[in-house]
Write a protein that holds these residues in place. Structure first.
Motif, PDB file in Angstrom:
ATOM      1  N   CYS A 187      -2.511  -6.016  -1.931  1.00 28.62           N
ATOM      2  CA  CYS A 187      -2.449  -4.672  -1.343  1.00 28.62           C
ATOM      3  C   CYS A 187      -3.548  -3.763  -1.872  1.00 28.62           C
ATOM      4  O   CYS A 187      -3.767  -2.688  -1.329  1.00 28.62           O
ATOM      5  CB  CYS A 187      -1.071  -4.054  -1.550  1.00 28.62           C
ATOM      6  SG  CYS A 187      -0.702  -3.613  -3.244  1.00 28.62           S
ATOM      7  N   GLU A 188      -4.269  -4.167  -2.897  1.00 31.20           N
ATOM      8  CA  GLU A 188      -5.365  -3.356  -3.436  1.00 31.20           C
ATOM      9  C   GLU A 188      -6.610  -3.400  -2.548  1.00 31.20           C
ATOM     10  O   GLU A 188      -7.518  -2.593  -2.699  1.00 31.20           O
ATOM     11  CB  GLU A 188      -5.734  -3.822  -4.853  1.00 31.20           C
ATOM     12  CG  GLU A 188      -4.687  -3.531  -5.897  1.00 31.20           C
ATOM     13  CD  GLU A 188      -3.484  -4.456  -5.842  1.00 31.20           C
ATOM     14  OE1 GLU A 188      -2.421  -4.052  -6.349  1.00 31.20           O
ATOM     15  OE2 GLU A 188      -3.577  -5.566  -5.293  1.00 31.20           O
ATOM     16  N   ARG A 195       0.837  -1.208   0.000  1.00 32.86           N
ATOM     17  CA  ARG A 195       0.000   0.000   0.000  1.00 32.86           C
ATOM     18  C   ARG A 195       0.870   1.256   0.000  1.00 32.86           C
ATOM     19  O   ARG A 195       0.579   2.221  -0.689  1.00 32.86           O
ATOM     20  CB  ARG A 195      -0.932   0.035   1.225  1.00 32.86           C
ATOM     21  CG  ARG A 195      -1.920  -1.080   1.336  1.00 32.86           C
ATOM     22  CD  ARG A 195      -3.124  -0.961   0.511  1.00 32.86           C
ATOM     23  NE  ARG A 195      -4.028   0.108   0.879  1.00 32.86           N
ATOM     24  CZ  ARG A 195      -5.173   0.300   0.265  1.00 32.86           C
ATOM     25  NH1 ARG A 195      -5.549  -0.491  -0.720  1.00 32.86           N
ATOM     26  NH2 ARG A 195      -5.960   1.293   0.607  1.00 32.86           N
TER      27      ARG A 195
END
Length: 172
Positions: free
Chosen positions: A68-69, A33
Protein backbone atom coordinates in the motif's frame (compact mmCIF):
# COMPACT_ATOMS: atom_id res chain seq x y z
CA UNK A 1 -11.23 10.17 -3.47
CA UNK A 2 -12.48 8.12 -0.51
CA UNK A 3 -12.06 4.37 -0.01
CA UNK A 4 -15.36 3.35 -1.62
CA UNK A 5 -14.99 5.86 -4.46
CA UNK A 6 -11.56 4.40 -5.28
CA UNK A 7 -12.92 0.85 -5.16
CA UNK A 8 -15.81 1.82 -7.49
CA UNK A 9 -13.29 3.37 -9.90
CA UNK A 10 -11.15 0.20 -9.71
CA UNK A 11 -14.20 -1.96 -10.43
CA UNK A 12 -14.89 0.16 -13.51
CA UNK A 13 -11.25 -0.31 -14.59
CA UNK A 14 -11.81 -4.07 -14.32
CA UNK A 15 -15.05 -3.72 -16.34
CA UNK A 16 -17.20 -4.82 -13.39
CA UNK A 17 -15.46 -8.19 -13.00
CA UNK A 18 -15.45 -8.89 -9.26
CA UNK A 19 -13.70 -12.21 -9.97
CA UNK A 20 -10.51 -10.59 -11.28
CA UNK A 21 -7.56 -11.29 -8.99
CA UNK A 22 -6.14 -7.87 -9.84
CA UNK A 23 -9.31 -6.29 -8.48
CA UNK A 24 -8.97 -8.28 -5.22
CA UNK A 25 -5.43 -6.91 -4.87
CA UNK A 26 -6.70 -3.37 -5.48
CA UNK A 27 -9.38 -3.68 -2.76
CA UNK A 28 -6.76 -4.66 -0.18
CA UNK A 29 -4.37 -2.00 -1.52
CA UNK A 30 -7.07 0.71 -1.20
CA UNK A 31 -7.89 -0.43 2.32
CA UNK A 32 -4.20 -0.25 3.24
CA UNK A 33 -3.91 3.30 1.87
CA UNK A 34 -7.15 4.34 3.58
CA UNK A 35 -6.00 3.21 7.04
CA UNK A 36 -3.29 5.89 6.96
CA UNK A 37 -6.06 8.52 6.99
CA UNK A 38 -7.00 7.45 10.54
CA UNK A 39 -5.22 9.96 12.75
CA UNK A 40 -5.38 8.12 16.07
CA UNK A 41 -2.69 5.45 16.35
CA UNK A 42 -4.85 3.47 18.79
CA UNK A 43 -7.71 3.28 16.33
CA UNK A 44 -5.45 2.70 13.31
CA UNK A 45 -3.62 -0.26 14.89
CA UNK A 46 -6.43 -2.85 14.51
CA UNK A 47 -6.99 -1.70 10.91
CA UNK A 48 -3.27 -2.13 10.25
CA UNK A 49 -3.38 -5.68 11.60
CA UNK A 50 -6.41 -6.40 9.44
CA UNK A 51 -4.62 -4.97 6.41
CA UNK A 52 -1.50 -7.08 7.03
CA UNK A 53 -3.67 -10.21 7.35
CA UNK A 54 -5.61 -9.55 4.12
CA UNK A 55 -2.48 -8.45 2.27
CA UNK A 56 -0.84 -11.80 3.00
CA UNK A 57 -4.01 -13.76 2.10
CA UNK A 58 -4.37 -11.97 -1.25
CA UNK A 59 -0.64 -12.33 -1.92
CA UNK A 60 -0.82 -16.10 -1.39
CA UNK A 61 -4.04 -16.51 -3.41
CA UNK A 62 -3.02 -14.32 -6.33
CA UNK A 63 0.78 -14.31 -6.40
CA UNK A 64 0.67 -10.51 -6.60
CA UNK A 65 2.61 -8.27 -4.22
CA UNK A 66 1.49 -4.61 -4.25
CA UNK A 67 2.32 -2.86 -0.97
CA UNK A 68 0.00 0.00 0.00
CA UNK A 69 3.03 2.33 0.18
CA UNK A 70 3.25 2.38 -3.62
CA UNK A 71 1.49 5.43 -5.10
CA UNK A 72 -0.57 4.36 -8.12
CA UNK A 73 -2.51 6.62 -10.46
CA UNK A 74 -6.05 6.25 -11.79
CA UNK A 75 -6.98 3.18 -13.85
CA UNK A 76 -4.08 1.06 -12.58
CA UNK A 77 -4.69 -2.45 -13.89
CA UNK A 78 -3.11 -5.80 -13.12
CA UNK A 79 -4.10 -7.63 -16.26
CA UNK A 80 -3.09 -11.21 -15.54
CA UNK A 81 -2.81 -13.51 -12.57
CA UNK A 82 0.37 -14.19 -10.68
CA UNK A 83 4.07 -13.75 -10.12
CA UNK A 84 3.96 -9.95 -9.88
CA UNK A 85 6.33 -8.21 -7.46
CA UNK A 86 6.20 -4.44 -7.01
CA UNK A 87 8.62 -2.77 -4.62
CA UNK A 88 7.25 -0.45 -1.97
CA UNK A 89 9.62 2.19 -3.35
CA UNK A 90 8.09 2.18 -6.85
CA UNK A 91 5.47 4.65 -8.15
CA UNK A 92 3.01 4.55 -11.05
CA UNK A 93 1.17 7.21 -13.04
CA UNK A 94 -2.32 6.94 -14.56
CA UNK A 95 -3.52 4.24 -16.97
CA UNK A 96 -0.78 1.68 -16.33
CA UNK A 97 -1.17 -2.00 -17.17
CA UNK A 98 0.96 -4.67 -15.49
CA UNK A 99 0.92 -8.27 -16.75
CA UNK A 100 1.98 -11.58 -15.18
CA UNK A 101 5.57 -12.24 -14.21
CA UNK A 102 6.48 -8.56 -13.87
CA UNK A 103 8.97 -7.28 -11.31
CA UNK A 104 9.29 -3.57 -10.60
CA UNK A 105 11.92 -3.22 -7.93
CA UNK A 106 15.37 -2.56 -6.57
CA UNK A 107 18.47 -3.18 -8.66
CA UNK A 108 20.67 -3.57 -5.58
CA UNK A 109 19.50 -4.29 -2.05
CA UNK A 110 21.76 -1.49 -0.75
CA UNK A 111 20.08 1.14 -2.96
CA UNK A 112 16.53 1.71 -1.70
CA UNK A 113 15.24 3.20 -4.95
CA UNK A 114 12.84 1.61 -7.41
CA UNK A 115 11.49 2.77 -10.78
CA UNK A 116 9.13 5.67 -11.22
CA UNK A 117 6.65 4.71 -13.93
CA UNK A 118 4.87 7.44 -15.93
CA UNK A 119 1.31 7.46 -17.28
CA UNK A 120 -0.05 5.31 -20.11
CA UNK A 121 2.58 2.62 -19.62
CA UNK A 122 1.99 -0.98 -20.70
CA UNK A 123 4.33 -3.54 -19.12
CA UNK A 124 4.53 -6.87 -20.94
CA UNK A 125 4.54 -10.31 -19.33
CA UNK A 126 7.78 -11.26 -17.62
CA UNK A 127 9.34 -7.79 -17.82
CA UNK A 128 11.81 -6.74 -15.14
CA UNK A 129 12.19 -3.02 -14.43
CA UNK A 130 14.91 -2.44 -11.85
CA UNK A 131 16.74 0.40 -10.15
CA UNK A 132 16.48 4.12 -9.64
CA UNK A 133 15.16 4.85 -13.15
CA UNK A 134 12.28 6.71 -14.73
CA UNK A 135 9.93 5.24 -17.30
CA UNK A 136 8.34 8.07 -19.26
CA UNK A 137 4.75 8.54 -20.42
CA UNK A 138 3.26 6.54 -23.32
CA UNK A 139 5.85 3.77 -23.04
CA UNK A 140 5.48 0.09 -23.91
CA UNK A 141 7.77 -2.38 -22.16
CA UNK A 142 8.03 -5.58 -24.19
CA UNK A 143 7.48 -9.06 -22.82
CA UNK A 144 10.51 -10.37 -20.89
CA UNK A 145 12.41 -7.09 -21.32
CA UNK A 146 14.98 -6.27 -18.65
CA UNK A 147 14.96 -2.50 -18.20
CA UNK A 148 17.91 -1.08 -16.23
CA UNK A 149 18.04 2.44 -17.70
CA UNK A 150 15.52 5.27 -17.90
CA UNK A 151 13.14 5.23 -20.87
CA UNK A 152 12.01 8.52 -22.44
CA UNK A 153 8.40 9.38 -23.30
CA UNK A 154 6.83 7.75 -26.38
CA UNK A 155 9.24 4.83 -26.53
CA UNK A 156 9.34 1.08 -26.67
CA UNK A 157 11.76 -0.97 -24.53
CA UNK A 158 12.51 -4.52 -25.71
CA UNK A 159 15.15 -7.18 -25.15
CA UNK A 160 17.69 -8.23 -22.55
CA UNK A 161 19.06 -5.74 -21.65
CA UNK A 162 16.33 -3.54 -23.06
CA UNK A 163 16.96 -1.48 -26.18
CA UNK A 164 15.06 1.79 -26.33
CA UNK A 165 13.21 2.40 -29.60
CA UNK A 166 11.30 5.64 -30.26
CA UNK A 167 7.70 4.97 -31.27
CA UNK A 168 6.89 5.93 -34.84
CA UNK A 169 4.57 8.90 -35.20
CA UNK A 170 1.34 7.66 -36.80
CA UNK A 171 0.74 11.11 -38.34
CA UNK A 172 3.64 10.91 -40.82
Amino acid sequence: MNLFGNIRADLATYEGRWSSQGFWVMIVYRFGRWRYTIRSGMIRKPFSLLYKFFEKIVEVLTGIELPCEVPVGANFRIDHFGDIIISGYARFGDNCIVRNGVTVGLKNIEEKAAPSIGSNVSIGAGAKILGNITIGNNVDIGANAVVLVSVPDNSLAVGIPARIIPKKNHGS
